[in-house]
Design a protein around this motif. Structure first.
Motif, mmCIF file in Angstrom:
data_model
loop_
_atom_site.group_PDB
_atom_site.id
_atom_site.type_symbol
_atom_site.label_atom_id
_atom_site.label_comp_id
_atom_site.label_asym_id
_atom_site.label_seq_id
_atom_site.Cartn_x
_atom_site.Cartn_y
_atom_site.Cartn_z
ATOM 1 N N UNK A 188 0.839 -1.167 0.009
ATOM 2 C CA UNK A 188 -0.140 -0.115 0.203
ATOM 3 C C UNK A 188 0.865 1.293 0.052
ATOM 4 N N UNK A 189 1.021 2.054 -1.107
ATOM 5 C CA UNK A 189 1.572 3.347 -0.993
ATOM 6 C C UNK A 189 0.582 4.467 -0.788
ATOM 7 N N UNK A 190 0.838 5.290 0.280
ATOM 8 C CA UNK A 190 0.139 6.338 0.387
ATOM 9 C C UNK A 190 0.875 7.723 0.019
ATOM 10 N N UNK A 191 0.233 8.367 -0.950
ATOM 11 C CA UNK A 191 0.584 9.693 -1.406
ATOM 12 C C UNK A 191 -0.131 10.901 -1.016
ATOM 13 N N UNK A 192 0.495 12.113 -1.082
ATOM 14 C CA UNK A 192 -0.389 13.470 -0.873
ATOM 15 C C UNK A 192 -0.752 13.927 -2.051
ATOM 16 N N UNK A 193 -1.193 15.121 -1.896
ATOM 17 C CA UNK A 193 -1.782 15.731 -2.969
ATOM 18 C C UNK A 193 -0.616 16.033 -4.038
ATOM 19 N N UNK A 194 -0.845 15.451 -5.404
ATOM 20 C CA UNK A 194 -0.110 15.214 -6.554
ATOM 21 C C UNK A 194 -0.156 16.448 -7.486
ATOM 22 N N UNK A 195 0.823 16.597 -8.256
ATOM 23 C CA UNK A 195 1.066 17.616 -9.360
ATOM 24 C C UNK A 195 1.752 17.070 -10.438
ATOM 25 N N UNK A 219 3.200 19.017 -1.613
ATOM 26 C CA UNK A 219 2.650 18.757 -3.327
ATOM 27 C C UNK A 219 3.924 17.909 -3.812
ATOM 28 N N UNK A 220 3.501 16.751 -4.349
ATOM 29 C CA UNK A 220 4.317 15.591 -4.896
ATOM 30 C C UNK A 220 4.288 15.471 -6.298
ATOM 31 N N UNK A 221 5.387 15.645 -6.974
ATOM 32 C CA UNK A 221 5.154 15.448 -8.549
ATOM 33 C C UNK A 221 5.130 13.607 -9.050
ATOM 34 N N UNK A 222 4.149 13.787 -9.866
ATOM 35 C CA UNK A 222 4.094 12.520 -10.078
ATOM 36 C C UNK A 222 5.108 11.770 -10.791
ATOM 37 N N UNK A 223 6.205 12.354 -11.337
ATOM 38 C CA UNK A 223 7.308 11.844 -11.670
ATOM 39 C C UNK A 223 8.234 11.261 -10.478
ATOM 40 N N UNK A 224 8.215 11.864 -9.468
ATOM 41 C CA UNK A 224 8.541 11.378 -7.871
ATOM 42 C C UNK A 224 7.830 10.167 -7.596
ATOM 43 N N UNK A 225 6.527 10.069 -7.697
ATOM 44 C CA UNK A 225 5.802 8.945 -7.276
ATOM 45 C C UNK A 225 6.002 7.707 -8.268
ATOM 46 N N UNK A 226 6.404 8.020 -9.467
ATOM 47 C CA UNK A 226 6.497 7.007 -10.640
ATOM 48 C C UNK A 226 8.040 6.402 -10.139
ATOM 49 N N UNK A 279 9.215 16.713 0.080
ATOM 50 C CA UNK A 279 9.551 17.138 1.329
ATOM 51 C C UNK A 279 9.221 18.481 1.677
ATOM 52 N N UNK A 280 8.789 19.397 0.609
ATOM 53 C CA UNK A 280 8.413 20.863 0.898
ATOM 54 C C UNK A 280 7.149 20.976 1.140
#
Ligand SMILES: NC(=O)c1ccc[n+]([C@@H]2O[C@H](COP(=O)([O-])OP(=O)(O)OC[C@H]3O[C@@H](n4cnc5c(N)ncnc54)[C@H](OP(=O)(O)O)[C@@H]3O)[C@@H](O)[C@H]2O)c1
Length: 319
Positions: free
Chosen positions: A170-177, A213-220, A250-251
């Motif tokens: 299970x991978x939890x992520x916050x708001x994405x851009x 805010x977390x970039x979809x590239x970083x999640x990928x 992290x920001x």
């Protein structure tokens, strides 16, 4: 050692995150530009799924139709399923909770069971909205308490994932851009803030809720690293790549701060934007920061996308 043709099935590949996961996994140039450890040793063979937004490179399917799902899995023979499809809009889930539960819980449970039967890696994408935001940062085993129906439905998805097999991820992520479809920056709750900036008329913007805010590239990149680590641990019983993981930028910023960053990036006026200090926290958490320390150490992973230059790049076509 090169690991060729790991078959990766990606649900929700017409969506904001799934689209980027597919592009990243398939694209060796992106592996070099945004690397993670050992990615050069892997070659992924991907199939991305869509539902209403048909695209030439995607396979359309209604995941609620389990017969179709069985047929597709039988044909493609995935080694990994990344389950990104969901009803994600808070307001949509409030207005049709049953429909959201069908996708966010029932479909998740079905895919998780099929993956368990086949003994393949199943990764469920979850959210920080399973926390109430009163006691950050949240560790992977912190008490959950979703404030809204979206968070509840995603938590149900986590529960059925765990019930199907203790080996699932299970991978939890916050708001994405990230990169949205042309003329559709509303796909991301971050990208859409550019509307505040373009408006040019007085507007109050929330300055109380803290977001990461977390970039979809970083999640990928994170997901690629998870899959790679899983394969590297192959043969270890039980495989340690299982359970809950946190992936977050992290920001931290408020939406008011993000809007000001966007204005600065394009040399636009920000005088008309005012910080709103009146928001209540009944439907959205004040600060659901995900503690990533354990996960990042385990995976030897760090995000690389810095918010200011990255959001400017993502909005380039709109301003
Ligand atoms: N976006 C965020 O800020 C955020 C934050 C935290 C967690 N998450 C989680 O991250 C994941 C991805 O979110 P996202 O922003 O990429 O969502 P999204 O842009 O809304 O995409 C949703 C995807 O689900 C697909 N889908 C919907 N109903 C379907 C059905 N019946 N059968 C098959 N596919 C169906 C959609 O296909 P069509 O569009 O083709 O219909 C689309 O590809 C979700 O699990 C979400 O809960 C997102």
């Amino acid at each position: 050692m090169t690991v060729n043709n790991v078959n990766v099935l990606i649900t929700g590949a017409s969506g904001l995150l799934g689209r980027q996961i597919l592009t990243y996994f398939e694209n060796a140039e992106l592996h070099s530009k945004y690397p993670v450890d050992d990615i050069e040793k892997f070659k992924f063979n991907c199939l991305g799924l869509c539902h209403s937004r048909a695209k030439a490179n995607l396979r359309p399917i209604d995941l609620n139709n389990f017969e179709q799902v069985d047929k597709l899995i039988d044909e493609f023979k995935p080694n990994v399923i990344i389950h990104s499809a969901a009803v994600k809009r808070v307001e949509s889930v409030e207005s049709d909770y049953d429909g959201a539960v069908r996708l966010n819980r029932d479909v998740t449970g079905y895919l998780a069971k099929v993956a368990a039967q086949l003994g393949i890696l199943f990764i469920y994408i979850s959210t920080d909205y399973i926390f109430d935001g009163t006691n950050p940062p949240y560790k992977i085993d912190s008490q959950t308490n979703p404030l809204n129906k979206y968070g509840k439905s995603k938590l149900l998805g986590e529960e059925v994932t765990k019930e199907a097999s203790e080996n699932h991820c299970i991978v939890r992520v916050p708001i994405l851009y990230g990169f949205t479809e042309p003329n559709n920056y509303g796909e991301s709750a971050i990208n859409v803030l550019i509307e505040n900036v373009r408006k040019g008329s007085p507007i109050k913007i929330d300055h109380q809720q803290t977001r990461f805010p977390t970039h979809c590239i970083d999640v990928s990149r994170f997901l690629a690293r998870l899959v790679i680590k899983y394969y590297q641990e192959n043969g270890t019983q039980p495989n340690p790549v299982r359970g809950v993981f946190h992936c977050s930028g992290l920001e931290s910023f408020t939406k008011y701060e993000i809007s000001c960053i966007m204005a600065d990036a394009y040399g636009l006026s920000k005088e008309f934007m005012q910080p709103d200090l009146t928001s209540d926290f009944t439907l959205r958490p004040k600060n659901a920061q995900l503690d990533t320390s354990e996960t990042y150490k385990f995976l030897t992973y760090q995000p690389v996308m810095l918010f200011k230059p990255s959001i400017k790049e993502c909005l380039e076509n709109f301003v």
